[in-house]
Motif scaffolding. Structure first.
Motif, short mmCIF file in Angstrom:
data_model
loop_
_atom_site.label_atom_id
_atom_site.label_comp_id
_atom_site.label_asym_id
_atom_site.label_seq_id
_atom_site.Cartn_x
_atom_site.Cartn_y
_atom_site.Cartn_z
N TYR A 1 1.28 -0.98 -0.13
CA TYR A 1 0.26 0.09 -0.13
C TYR A 1 1.37 0.91 0.17
O TYR A 1 2.03 1.01 0.87
N ASN A 2 0.72 1.97 -1.34
CA ASN A 2 1.40 3.39 -1.07
C ASN A 2 1.02 4.51 0.07
O ASN A 2 0.34 5.05 0.13
N PHE A 3 1.57 4.06 1.55
CA PHE A 3 1.06 5.67 1.95
C PHE A 3 1.81 6.97 1.98
O PHE A 3 2.84 6.90 1.54
N GLU A 4 0.72 7.92 2.28
CA GLU A 4 1.71 8.86 2.69
C GLU A 4 1.62 9.14 4.24
O GLU A 4 0.64 9.09 4.94
N LEU A 5 2.53 9.95 5.31
CA LEU A 5 2.96 9.38 6.59
C LEU A 5 3.39 11.03 7.33
O LEU A 5 4.57 10.73 6.88
N PRO A 6 2.93 11.71 8.41
CA PRO A 6 4.17 12.52 9.32
C PRO A 6 4.90 11.74 9.24
O PRO A 6 5.08 10.80 10.02
N ASN A 7 6.42 12.86 9.19
CA ASN A 7 7.15 12.46 10.10
C ASN A 7 8.15 13.21 10.79
O ASN A 7 7.65 14.18 11.05
N ILE A 8 8.95 12.72 11.63
CA ILE A 8 9.47 13.45 13.29
C ILE A 8 9.21 14.73 12.38
O ILE A 8 10.24 16.08 13.82
N ASP B 1 6.70 13.84 20.75
CA ASP B 1 7.66 14.59 21.40
C ASP B 1 7.75 12.52 22.41
O ASP B 1 8.41 13.22 23.15
N LYS B 2 6.20 12.20 22.53
CA LYS B 2 6.92 10.94 23.75
C LYS B 2 8.21 10.24 22.67
O LYS B 2 8.59 9.67 23.14
N VAL B 3 7.75 10.04 21.24
CA VAL B 3 8.68 9.11 20.37
C VAL B 3 9.71 10.13 20.90
O VAL B 3 10.99 9.01 20.92
N ASN B 4 9.99 11.25 20.83
CA ASN B 4 11.16 11.40 20.81
C ASN B 4 11.99 11.77 21.96
O ASN B 4 13.48 11.71 21.92
N LYS B 5 10.97 11.72 22.83
CA LYS B 5 11.50 11.69 24.11
C LYS B 5 12.20 9.84 24.44
O LYS B 5 13.27 9.65 24.44
#
Length: 169
Positions: free
Chosen positions: A39-46, A103-107
């Protein structure tokens, strides 16, 4: 048990089975897995932009679904970071988190940012298309966009390398 209870249980079981099979038929076209076109998705990145799977057309790509609260995911982070450092330029590794904030992933991943591509599947739409059932889960997509591997559980750098080498040609 009396006959009435047994008949009721059998009837509930039959209705549940038909419901499950009906749901499976209706949603069959929405799921992809090994052997299917990804599936060719488009997602926000960090970084605040977006990333599309099609950005990596013609490359062997790895998708890794993770969660910050997942112990096996945390255990595999150093292996994924090592793979990214050694092979990430040739074989893109896309780390996909579902439902957590940047923020959670960054931490949680502050020691594993070097070159890592973190994406966010906030509504789990993409993970549903890939039939993700837990974390960590890893997919290898070949140069033609076909899903070749789907693995449930933590992976090592060597596992990833062995998979991508199979689909290099």
């Amino acid at each position: 048990m009396n006959q009435r209870v047994i008949k009721s249980l059998v009837m509930i079981l039959i209705v549940a089975m038909f419901g499950f099979f009906g749901y499976s038929i209706v949603t069959k076209g929405e799921h992809t897995d090994v052997g299917d076109q990804a599936y060719n998705f488009e997602l926000p990145n960090i970084d605040g932009g977006t990333t599309k799977l099609s950005d990596y057309k013609g490359k062997v790509v790895i998708l890794n679904y993770f969660a910050t609260w997942c112990k096996p995911c945390k255990d595999e982070f150093p292996e994924l970071a090592a793979f990214q450092k050694d092979y990430g330029d040739k074989y893109p590794l896309l780390m996909i988190n579902r439902g957590e904030t940047i923020d959670k992933v960054n931490k949680v991943t502050k020691n594993n940012h070097e070159g890592m591509n973190y994406l966010f599947d906030y509504n789990a739409k993409v993970s549903k298309r890939f039939n993700v059932t837990g974390q960590p889960e890893t997919f290898v997509i070949d140069k033609k966009g076909v899903i070749r591997e789907h693995y449930n559980g933590a992976v090592t750098e060597m596992q990833l390398y062995n998979w991508v080498k199979k689909y290099e040609d």
